[in-house]
Design an enzyme around this catalytic site. Sequence first.
Site, PDB file in Angstrom:
ATOM      1  N   ASP A   1      -2.099  19.840  17.518  1.00 30.12           N
ATOM      2  CA  ASP A   1      -1.781  21.172  18.062  1.00 30.12           C
ATOM      3  C   ASP A   1      -1.142  22.102  17.030  1.00 30.12           C
ATOM      4  OD1 ASP A   1      -2.742  20.307  20.520  1.00 30.12           O
ATOM      5  OD2 ASP A   1      -0.774  19.732  21.269  1.00 30.12           O
TER       6      ASP A   1
ATOM      7  N   HIS B   1      -9.658   9.997   1.085  1.00 29.68           N
ATOM      8  CA  HIS B   1      -8.636   8.950   1.002  1.00 29.68           C
ATOM      9  C   HIS B   1      -7.394   9.350   1.805  1.00 29.68           C
ATOM     10  CE1 HIS B   1      -5.642   6.294  -1.133  1.00 29.68           C
ATOM     11  NE2 HIS B   1      -6.647   5.455  -1.022  1.00 29.68           N
TER      12      HIS B   1
ATOM     13  N   LYS C   1       2.896   4.382  -1.195  1.00 31.36           N
ATOM     14  CA  LYS C   1       2.856   5.199  -2.408  1.00 31.36           C
ATOM     15  C   LYS C   1       4.051   6.156  -2.353  1.00 31.36           C
ATOM     16  CE  LYS C   1      -1.860   4.792  -1.109  1.00 31.36           C
ATOM     17  NZ  LYS C   1      -2.097   3.542  -1.726  1.00 31.36           N
TER      18      LYS C   1
ATOM     19  N   ASP D   1      16.411  11.502  -8.428  1.00 35.14           N
ATOM     20  CA  ASP D   1      17.516  12.432  -8.199  1.00 35.14           C
ATOM     21  C   ASP D   1      17.091  13.789  -8.747  1.00 35.14           C
ATOM     22  OD1 ASP D   1      19.370  12.809 -11.016  1.00 35.14           O
ATOM     23  OD2 ASP D   1      17.939  11.142 -10.941  1.00 35.14           O
TER      24      ASP D   1
ATOM     25  N   LYS E   1      -4.654  10.146   4.734  1.00 37.15           N
ATOM     26  CA  LYS E   1      -4.168   9.399   5.907  1.00 37.15           C
ATOM     27  C   LYS E   1      -3.282  10.372   6.682  1.00 37.15           C
ATOM     28  CE  LYS E   1      -4.628   6.200   2.388  1.00 37.15           C
ATOM     29  NZ  LYS E   1      -5.985   5.891   2.647  1.00 37.15           N
TER      30      LYS E   1
ATOM     31  N   HIS F   1       0.812  -1.218   0.000  1.00 37.57           N
ATOM     32  CA  HIS F   1       0.000   0.000   0.000  1.00 37.57           C
ATOM     33  C   HIS F   1       0.846   1.269   0.000  1.00 37.57           C
ATOM     34  CE1 HIS F   1      -3.680   2.251   1.663  1.00 37.57           C
ATOM     35  NE2 HIS F   1      -4.088   1.670   0.551  1.00 37.57           N
TER      36      HIS F   1
END
EC number: 3.1.4.4
Length: 808
Positions: free
Chosen positions: A666, A659, A333, A338, A661, A331
Site C-alpha cells: 500500500d 536478486h 548482507k 561508526d 528481496k 546469507h
Amino acid sequence: MAQILLHGTLHVTIYEVDNLQKEGGGHFFSKIKEHVEETIGFGKGTPAIYATVDLEKARVGRTRKIKNEPNNPRWYESFHIYCAHMASNVIFTVKDDNPIGATLIGRAYVPVEELLEGEEIDKWVEILDREMNPIAEGSKIHVKLQFFDVSRDPNWERGIRSSKYPGVPYTFFAQRTGCRVSLYQDAHVPDNFIPKIPLSGGKYYEPHRCWEDIFDAIINAKHLIYITGWSVYTEITLVRDSRRQKPGGDITLGELLKKKASEGVKVLMLVWDDRTSVGLLKKDGLMATHDQETEQFFQGTEVNCVLCPRNPDDGGSIVQSLQIGTMFTHHQKIVVVDSELPSGESEKRRILSFVGGIDLCDGRYDTPFHSLFRTLDTAHHDDFHQPNFPDGAITKGGPREPWHDIHSRLEGPIAWDVLFNFEQRWRKQGGKDVLVNFRELDDIIIPPSPVMHLDDSETWNVQLFRSIDEGAAFGFPETPEDAAKAGLVSGXDNIIDRSIQDAYIHAIRRAKNFIYIENQYFLGSSYDWQSDDIKVEDIGALHVIPKELALKIVSKIEAGERFTVYVVVPMWPEGIPESASVQAILDWQRRTMEMMYKHIVQALNAKGIEEDPRNYLTFFCIGNREVKKSGAYEPSETPEPDSDYIRAQEARRFMIYVHSKMMIVDDEYIIVGSANINQRSMDGARDSEIAMGAYQPHHLATREPARGQIHGFRMALWYEHLGMLDETFLHPESEECVSKVNRMADKYWDLYSSESLERDLPGHLLRYPIGVASEGDVTELPGAEHFPDTKARVLGTKSDYLPPILTT
C-alpha cells in the site's frame, strides 16, 4: 471429515503425556519396534520423546526431546502458529527420536470444528496408533488450544492506522522510532536518471547511491567496520561512475579494508564458508563465492576475516546436521560502521548500518540501465559476470548478466540492532574476542538515540527481523519458556528466530489495496500444492507466504473490492537454465503459482465474475535487448557454436537477474533484506537471513494514498522497469493500472522474444512467459515452451534425484 480453512493464529500448549507403559511394568517401547518410521537406526539408547503439531500433513510445531521421562514426558511448551491451512484435525504426533529418523508412538486428533468459535480448549486427548486404535494403557496427551480467526485481528485489511502501531508481535527485536531509512535500487543510480516523482508536502523523490554511500561510510569510519556476507570479493571497486569520481575511489575493497585496519579501525568480517565449493551444485555453474581467496587475501593483515560455515545447532539428528552443514548458507548482507553525527558538530560518533540484498562482490555493480554489451569496456570490463553459460567470459563478449537488487541504510536506534546481530554471530562463530568494547568508547560513541524528531514528517519506525538459530547466534535463551518470551520459536532442541516470515505474514494480512514484490525466488506453501505426481508431505516448503497472498486476494474478491499483487522474479534462478537444480526450482515455482491461481479462479467463479486472473495476481521478469552500436567492445573469441551463449549474443538479449528481496504494501510499508521467498530463507533453521520492515508514521494510507519515501521508491522502480511513468501507476490496485502494466509487459515480451530487433527495448518489464487456463492451471505461452535462446523449459522439470530440501 470435511476439511475447514484455518486462517489466523493458533495458540497451542503441549503439556505432557501420561502412562507410556504397559501393564506389569514392561517397557512400552518394546511394543513399537515393528512401527519404525524412516529408521535405519544405530541401536537404541535412552528414549528421547518429542511431540509435533500438524495441520493435516503440514508440520507447524515441534517440542524439544525429553530424555529421562519415558513414561510421563513433560514439555510445557507453547506455540504461536500462523495458519493458512485446510484441515479437519489438529494432529499431535508423539515420537521417539533415533540418530536417524524417529519411531512413531501414536497420534492424537483434535477436530478443527471445535476451535472455530475461538474458545480455549484444554483437555487430555487419547493417543491412537496407525489403525486409529488407542495405544497400550489408553495413554493420553494434555494440550491446550485457542484459535483466533484472521477476521478478528484488529489490523486485518486495515493497514497501519497510526504511529502507535507497535510493530510485529512476538519478535526478538522491538520496533524502533525516530529512525532514518535510505532505500537503494541497484548498486548505483546515475545522475538525472530518475524523473520528477512528486511526494506529499511539495517534495520530490531523491534517489540514493548504495555503493557510493558504503564507500563513504567505510572511508569515514574511525572505530569499527563490521561486515557479513554470503560472498565478499576483495578485487571489486565501489566507485565506478566517471561523472561522480571520489578521491581514492579507484581503490579495491580489499585494499580499502586493509588501509582502514592499519589506521586502527577494528575491521571484522564474517564470510560464509562455502563447503559446497566442491559439492553437488558445482557442475551447474553456480557462482563461486571466492571465500578461500578472501580469507587468504587478509591473512597476516590487521583485518579479522573469519570464514563462517553454516553450523547446525547441537540438537539435530545426524541427517539434519549433514543437511545444514553442507546445504545451507549464511546469507545476511550487512555493513556496520561508526559515523559522524548528522549535524557534524561534535567529535562524537554514532552507529550506521546497511542491510539488504547486495553482497560486496563481483557481478553486483549495476545501474538501472542494466546494459548487456555497452559497459564491457568500462564499468564491467574487470567485473564480467555470466554464470548462466558454462564458458561465460569477457574474452568471448556479452551478454553479461545484469543485476537488479535492493538495499537500505539504517540510522538511529535500529542501527544498533544490526550491530547486536553481528555481535551475536561473532561470539558464536568469530573465534577471537576482538569486538569493540563500547564501554571503553562511552565518551565517543553515543548510545542508541533518535536521529529524527517524532513529529518530523520524514521520521521512520523500523523493526529488524531475522531467520537464524542458536547454531549461528550466541546468547539465545536455553528454555522454551524463555525463548517464547524473547519472541523466538523452539524446535527440535533448537531455538529459532523466524521473524522474517512473521513480518511478511503480518504485512500481507494488514494490506488494504495492493502488494508489490520483487524477489529472487517465489515458492512455498507446498502443503497446498496439487499432489498428482508428488507426495506433498515430502517437499517441506511449508512457509505460508504464497497461500497468505492468495487468501488476501480471495477475501477481496469476496468483498467486492479491488486488490492486486504484482510479483517480479528472475526469468530463471541463476545457473545453467537446463540444469537439474534450476529446472527443479522452476517446477516448484510453477506449482506455487498454480496453487494461487486456482484459489483466485474459484473465488471469481463463485462471484460470477469473468475476468483475467492476471488482473489480481500478475508475474513478471525483467530483461534487456540492445542493438549493436559502432565502436562497441569487440571480443577476441567467440562462444561455442549452437550454445545458449552464441544464440543470446546473436539475438543481443538476456534476462536482468532479479536478486531483490523486497515487498511494498500500500505504498506505506516496506520489507527489505536478504531473505528469499522460499523455505531456505523463511525457515529460520536453514539459511541465516536479516531484513528490516519500515514505515513513515506521517505517510500512512489512512484517508488518502501514502505519498512518502516508500511511494517514491516504488515509482522509481517502476520507472526503471517500464521506461516511463503514468498517472495510473499512482493507484496500483486499480483495474486501469494493472491492465496497463500487463499490456506493456506483454508488448515488451513480444519485442524481447521476437526474431529481430530494430531498436533497443523501450522497457525491461516482461510478462513472465506463462498462461493461466480457465481452471487456474499454469500453462506454456504458445511457442514459448523454452526460454529464448535456451533449451530450458519455462515450467521446469521435476528432479528425480535432487532432494527437495536442496531446491526449496
